[in-house]
Design a protein around this motif. Structure first.
Motif, mmCIF file in Angstrom:
data_model
loop_
_atom_site.group_PDB
_atom_site.id
_atom_site.type_symbol
_atom_site.label_atom_id
_atom_site.label_comp_id
_atom_site.label_asym_id
_atom_site.label_seq_id
_atom_site.Cartn_x
_atom_site.Cartn_y
_atom_site.Cartn_z
ATOM 1 N N VAL A 142 -58.024 17.027 11.972
ATOM 2 C CA VAL A 142 -56.870 16.194 12.296
ATOM 3 C C VAL A 142 -55.913 16.171 11.118
ATOM 4 N N ASP A 143 -54.648 16.466 11.393
ATOM 5 C CA ASP A 143 -53.625 16.395 10.359
ATOM 6 C C ASP A 143 -53.331 14.923 10.076
ATOM 7 N N PRO A 144 -53.462 14.480 8.816
ATOM 8 C CA PRO A 144 -53.283 13.056 8.509
ATOM 9 C C PRO A 144 -51.849 12.576 8.681
ATOM 10 N N VAL A 145 -50.889 13.505 8.729
ATOM 11 C CA VAL A 145 -49.483 13.120 8.864
ATOM 12 C C VAL A 145 -49.051 13.091 10.321
ATOM 13 N N THR A 146 -49.328 14.179 11.044
ATOM 14 C CA THR A 146 -48.836 14.288 12.423
ATOM 15 C C THR A 146 -49.861 13.881 13.467
ATOM 16 N N GLY A 147 -51.137 13.879 13.102
ATOM 17 C CA GLY A 147 -52.175 13.583 14.077
ATOM 18 C C GLY A 147 -52.569 14.778 14.916
ATOM 19 N N PHE A 148 -52.035 15.958 14.577
ATOM 20 C CA PHE A 148 -52.348 17.169 15.336
ATOM 21 C C PHE A 148 -53.823 17.519 15.193
ATOM 22 N N VAL A 149 -54.496 17.722 16.325
ATOM 23 C CA VAL A 149 -55.908 18.093 16.324
ATOM 24 C C VAL A 149 -56.012 19.604 16.470
ATOM 25 N N ASN A 150 -56.544 20.268 15.460
ATOM 26 C CA ASN A 150 -56.620 21.725 15.486
ATOM 27 C C ASN A 150 -58.067 22.166 15.678
ATOM 28 N N VAL A 151 -58.568 21.999 16.877
ATOM 29 C CA VAL A 151 -59.917 22.435 17.205
ATOM 30 C C VAL A 151 -59.934 22.813 18.680
ATOM 31 N N ASP A 152 -60.621 23.896 19.007
ATOM 32 C CA ASP A 152 -60.683 24.323 20.398
ATOM 33 C C ASP A 152 -61.176 23.187 21.286
ATOM 34 N N GLY A 153 -60.457 22.946 22.356
ATOM 35 C CA GLY A 153 -60.857 21.920 23.307
ATOM 36 C C GLY A 153 -60.330 20.544 22.976
ATOM 37 N N GLY A 154 -59.587 20.412 21.872
ATOM 38 C CA GLY A 154 -59.133 19.081 21.500
ATOM 39 C C GLY A 154 -57.737 19.021 20.927
ATOM 40 N N ARG A 155 -56.926 20.051 21.139
ATOM 41 C CA ARG A 155 -55.592 20.058 20.539
ATOM 42 C C ARG A 155 -54.650 19.111 21.281
ATOM 43 N N ILE A 156 -54.062 18.204 20.523
ATOM 44 C CA ILE A 156 -53.094 17.265 21.073
ATOM 45 C C ILE A 156 -51.731 17.646 20.526
ATOM 46 N N ASP A 157 -50.785 17.891 21.404
ATOM 47 C CA ASP A 157 -49.473 18.374 20.982
ATOM 48 C C ASP A 157 -48.702 17.272 20.265
ATOM 49 N N ASP A 158 -48.222 17.596 19.069
ATOM 50 C CA ASP A 158 -47.397 16.649 18.318
ATOM 51 C C ASP A 158 -45.944 17.094 18.297
ATOM 52 N N GLY A 159 -45.596 17.995 19.217
ATOM 53 C CA GLY A 159 -44.229 18.485 19.299
ATOM 54 C C GLY A 159 -44.054 19.900 18.797
ATOM 55 N N ARG A 160 -45.088 20.429 18.131
ATOM 56 C CA ARG A 160 -44.951 21.768 17.549
ATOM 57 C C ARG A 160 -44.852 22.861 18.609
ATOM 58 N N TYR A 161 -45.468 22.644 19.775
ATOM 59 C CA TYR A 161 -45.413 23.683 20.801
ATOM 60 C C TYR A 161 -44.007 23.810 21.382
ATOM 61 N N GLY A 162 -43.332 22.684 21.524
ATOM 62 C CA GLY A 162 -41.948 22.726 21.975
ATOM 63 C C GLY A 162 -41.056 23.421 20.962
ATOM 64 N N ARG A 163 -41.285 23.119 19.685
ATOM 65 C CA ARG A 163 -40.494 23.767 18.636
ATOM 66 C C ARG A 163 -40.782 25.265 18.575
ATOM 67 N N PHE A 164 -42.047 25.619 18.751
ATOM 68 C CA PHE A 164 -42.409 27.035 18.760
ATOM 69 C C PHE A 164 -41.733 27.744 19.928
ATOM 70 N N ARG A 165 -41.766 27.107 21.089
ATOM 71 C CA ARG A 165 -41.158 27.722 22.271
ATOM 72 C C ARG A 165 -39.657 27.915 22.079
ATOM 73 N N ASP A 166 -39.004 26.925 21.492
ATOM 74 C CA ASP A 166 -37.570 27.055 21.230
ATOM 75 C C ASP A 166 -37.294 28.194 20.250
ATOM 76 N N SER A 167 -38.184 28.360 19.278
ATOM 77 C CA SER A 167 -37.947 29.355 18.229
ATOM 78 C C SER A 167 -38.095 30.788 18.730
ATOM 79 N N ILE A 168 -38.845 30.989 19.821
ATOM 80 C CA ILE A 168 -39.035 32.349 20.341
ATOM 81 C C ILE A 168 -38.163 32.624 21.563
ATOM 82 N N ALA A 169 -37.276 31.674 21.886
ATOM 83 C CA ALA A 169 -36.438 31.826 23.083
ATOM 84 C C ALA A 169 -35.556 33.064 23.005
ATOM 85 N N GLY A 170 -35.152 33.449 21.804
ATOM 86 C CA GLY A 170 -34.314 34.629 21.661
ATOM 87 C C GLY A 170 -35.086 35.931 21.729
#
Length: 378
Positions: free
Chosen positions: A39-67
């Motif tokens: 668990v990231d102590p700042v964002t609360g992002f859980v980085n483990v298979d089966g337990g990832r909770i999106d803290d907004g990074r997936y939306g940002r990633f998707r926006d960044s690859i739109a081009g």
């Protein structure tokens, strides 16, 4: 059987706060219960298979690859992500996003964005592996099945060499070699060495990523021993073509730290005679799990690119994406024979199997005990 690629996980930037181990909420996402999660102590992002909770990074990633990746090849609806949440294994993880890539250039542009946004990525070719390495609850990078993408090939030297891309099915590659032999009226037909049971379903990307073996290829003719060269896309977007001298030289310069690390590791392993002997013993028999650390003892530390190339085989995508591979093929003999031999006991059968391995050119020996034979009669 195997034909799935797996995860390349971006590294955390050193300047950011380190993750900590804390108990996950009981009954939380992914059914982790009281298991420890990253668990990231700042964002609360859980980085483990089966337990990832999106803290907004997936939306940002998707926006960044739109081009790079058009919207229709970015899949996040619940029905299709659920469908992509399993492979030929009995595991299920529903990806946050499925990205269908068309070529090497797209992969090279997407991976650095995944690093930037700290989004774990898992590769998938056909997804026929039974071990679950082609599922994720993060981002699934999927080869597009359009009939044209990742399907180029080139046959050389009378069929003794074939270069393929990861979207070709393994059995299809053998049929291409057979057609080449017939077209040119050549005396010998060739095939690729690996012969997994899923050969008519698995793709070449997974064959390399998993070092797929099979009943007859054993150790001598698997990908590790028959692959000549490959093109690799690393997490920072760098492409290494091991068949190109300029590419090798450029990589040696741009990734000098990585190269030195590989060399130092090889020297360290070789200096330990007991460890070296153990590695050679273990890899003398079929081994399709874990990294091909035999590369550290099989190849000269002064040729680190060769070691890196071999380490990629069986790495399940964790070290990079293989966008092209060149195989030394093996003869596909026209005349074949098999035999069914009965022995009075298991010891005699084992002794015979050892003799066949040492003193003959038999491709495969399969042993059945009495219980197996009884079952086959029913």
């Amino acid at each position: 059987s195997a034909a799935a690629s797996a995860a390349a996980v971006p590294q955390r930037k050193a300047a950011e706060p380190a993750a900590v181990d804390v108990p996950a909420p009981r009954g939380g996402e992914g059914g982790l219960g009281s298991a420890l999660s990253r668990v990231d102590p700042v964002t609360g992002f859980v980085n483990v298979d089966g337990g990832r909770i999106d803290d907004g990074r997936y939306g940002r990633f998707r926006d960044s690859i739109a081009g790079v990746i058009p919207q229709h090849r970015q899949i996040d609806d619940p029905i299709r992500t659920f469908a992509y949440g399993t492979d030929a294994s009995f595991y299920r993880l529903t990806p946050k996003l499925v990205v269908k890539v068309h070529d090497e250039e797209e992969v090279a542009k997407v991976l650095p964005k995944a690093v930037e946004h700290e989004v774990p990525v898992t590769f998938r070719a056909a997804g026929t592996s039974l071990s679950g390495q082609a599922v994720t609850d993060s981002v699934l990078l999927k080869l597009s099945h359009t009939g044209t993408n990742f399907r180029d090939f080139k046959i050389e030297d009378g069929g003794k060499v074939i270069t393929v891309e990861p979207g070709l099915i393994a059995g299809e590659v053998n049929r291409l070699l057979e057609a080449y032999q017939k077209k040119h009226n050549l005396p010998i037909k060739y095939k690729i060495g690996p012969d997994p049971s899923s050969i008519d379903s698995c793709m070449m990307g997974g064959v390399v990523a998993n070092n797929s073996s099979g009943m007859c290829c054993g150790v001598k003719q698997n990908t590790y021993h028959t692959l000549r060269d490959m093109r690799i896309v690393f997490a920072d977007g760098t492409v290494l073509d091991t068949a190109d001298a300029q590419s090798r030289a450029a990589f040696m310069e741009s990734h000098a730290h990585l190269v030195r690390g590989v060399q130092e590791l090889a020297h360290k392993v070789r200096a330990d005679e007991e460890l070296t002997a153990l590695i050679k013993k273990k890899f003398a028999i079929k081994c399709t799990t874990g990294y091909s650390i035999n590369a550290l003892v099989d190849h000269d530390p002064e040729d680190p690119i060769e070691i890196i190339k071999r380490l990629m085989i069986g790495s399940e995508g964790t070290l990079g994406f293989v966008s092209r591979m060149t195989y030394n093929t093996v003869p596909d003999y026209h005349h074949k024979a098999s035999a069914f031999v009965l022995f009075p006991d298991i010891r005699s059968a084992c002794t015979a199997a050892a003799v066949l391995r040492r003193e003959t050119e038999v491709d495969a020996v399969e042993m059945f005990d009495w219980a197996s034979l009884v079952q086959s009669k029913r």
